[in-house]
Write an enzyme that holds these catalytic residues in place. Sequence first.
Site, PDB file in Angstrom:
ATOM      1  N   GLU A 152       0.854  -1.193   0.000  1.00  0.00           N
ATOM      2  CA  GLU A 152       0.000   0.000   0.000  1.00  0.00           C
ATOM      3  C   GLU A 152       0.887   1.241   0.000  1.00  0.00           C
ATOM      4  OE1 GLU A 152      -2.909   2.529   2.978  1.00  0.00           O
ATOM      5  OE2 GLU A 152      -2.914   0.337   3.181  1.00  0.00           O
TER       6      GLU A 152
ATOM      7  N   ARG B 214       0.781  10.385   0.879  1.00  0.00           N
ATOM      8  CA  ARG B 214       1.116  11.374   1.910  1.00  0.00           C
ATOM      9  C   ARG B 214       2.338  12.206   1.540  1.00  0.00           C
ATOM     10  NH1 ARG B 214       0.441   7.741   7.455  1.00  0.00           N
ATOM     11  NH2 ARG B 214      -1.657   6.966   7.004  1.00  0.00           N
TER      12      ARG B 214
ATOM     13  N   THR C  91      -4.610   6.213   1.518  1.00  0.00           N
ATOM     14  CA  THR C  91      -4.892   7.604   1.882  1.00  0.00           C
ATOM     15  C   THR C  91      -5.560   8.354   0.730  1.00  0.00           C
ATOM     16  OG1 THR C  91      -2.762   7.459   3.067  1.00  0.00           O
ATOM     17  CG2 THR C  91      -3.980   9.501   3.283  1.00  0.00           C
TER      18      THR C  91
ATOM     19  N   LYS D  53     -11.476  -1.062   5.785  1.00  0.00           N
ATOM     20  CA  LYS D  53     -10.323  -0.819   6.643  1.00  0.00           C
ATOM     21  C   LYS D  53     -10.854  -0.400   8.009  1.00  0.00           C
ATOM     22  CE  LYS D  53      -6.320   2.333   6.850  1.00  0.00           C
ATOM     23  NZ  LYS D  53      -5.518   3.282   6.041  1.00  0.00           N
TER      24      LYS D  53
END
Length: 214
Positions: free
Chosen positions: A43, A47, A71, A131
């Site tokens: 993953e 960011r 994200t 998640k």
Amino acid sequence: MSAEPEIARLNACGVVPVVVIDDVEVAVPLAQALLAGGIDVIEITLRRPAAMAALETIAHKVPEILTVAGTVVTPGQVSDVKQAGAQAVVSPGFSELVDNAMRAANLPWLPGVATASDCMRAVAAGRLTCKFFPAEQAGGTATLKALSGPFPQMKFCPTGGVSLTNLGDYLALKQVICVGGSWLVPGDAVAERNWAKVTQLAKEARETVAALRG
């Protein structure tokens, strides 16, 4: 569990490295180090400015690994990660706008949930694999057990505070398909290009998963 083959691969691996990449140059050797340790999913979190380029590089140069974009919080990011080659998407929360964008992109999506209200929204949208974030801060396994009462149809990937020491507690729950964690790719190992350490951590995690699952 979701019928998507990508979700099945997350389940089969059991652990998902949650990776922050500042330098595109480390993308390929990092992915290869994880593969060498038996982990075939990654993953890449959005960011850092280099994240999208790293995602695209891994997707095209290391096709053996399942490339997941993390994200993802806006509809615009959905189209960006699909174009970059992401095979699945993870978000820290649930958004109807992102849900619509994911359907248009036809990509598997694990939205983030932490409360019963989050789960209700996800179930209403047909998102049954989610998640669980932030896992430890949201109550850990006790909260997951409680949520599974009213939501027995849901499956989870706990992320946030998960490590080698507690991943067994999560994977012991039948509603947990895998866990996500940044401990697999520590920042110092990446900075030092210590790929042997990444491979060793990946191997330890996979061996732990194998032992837990018998």
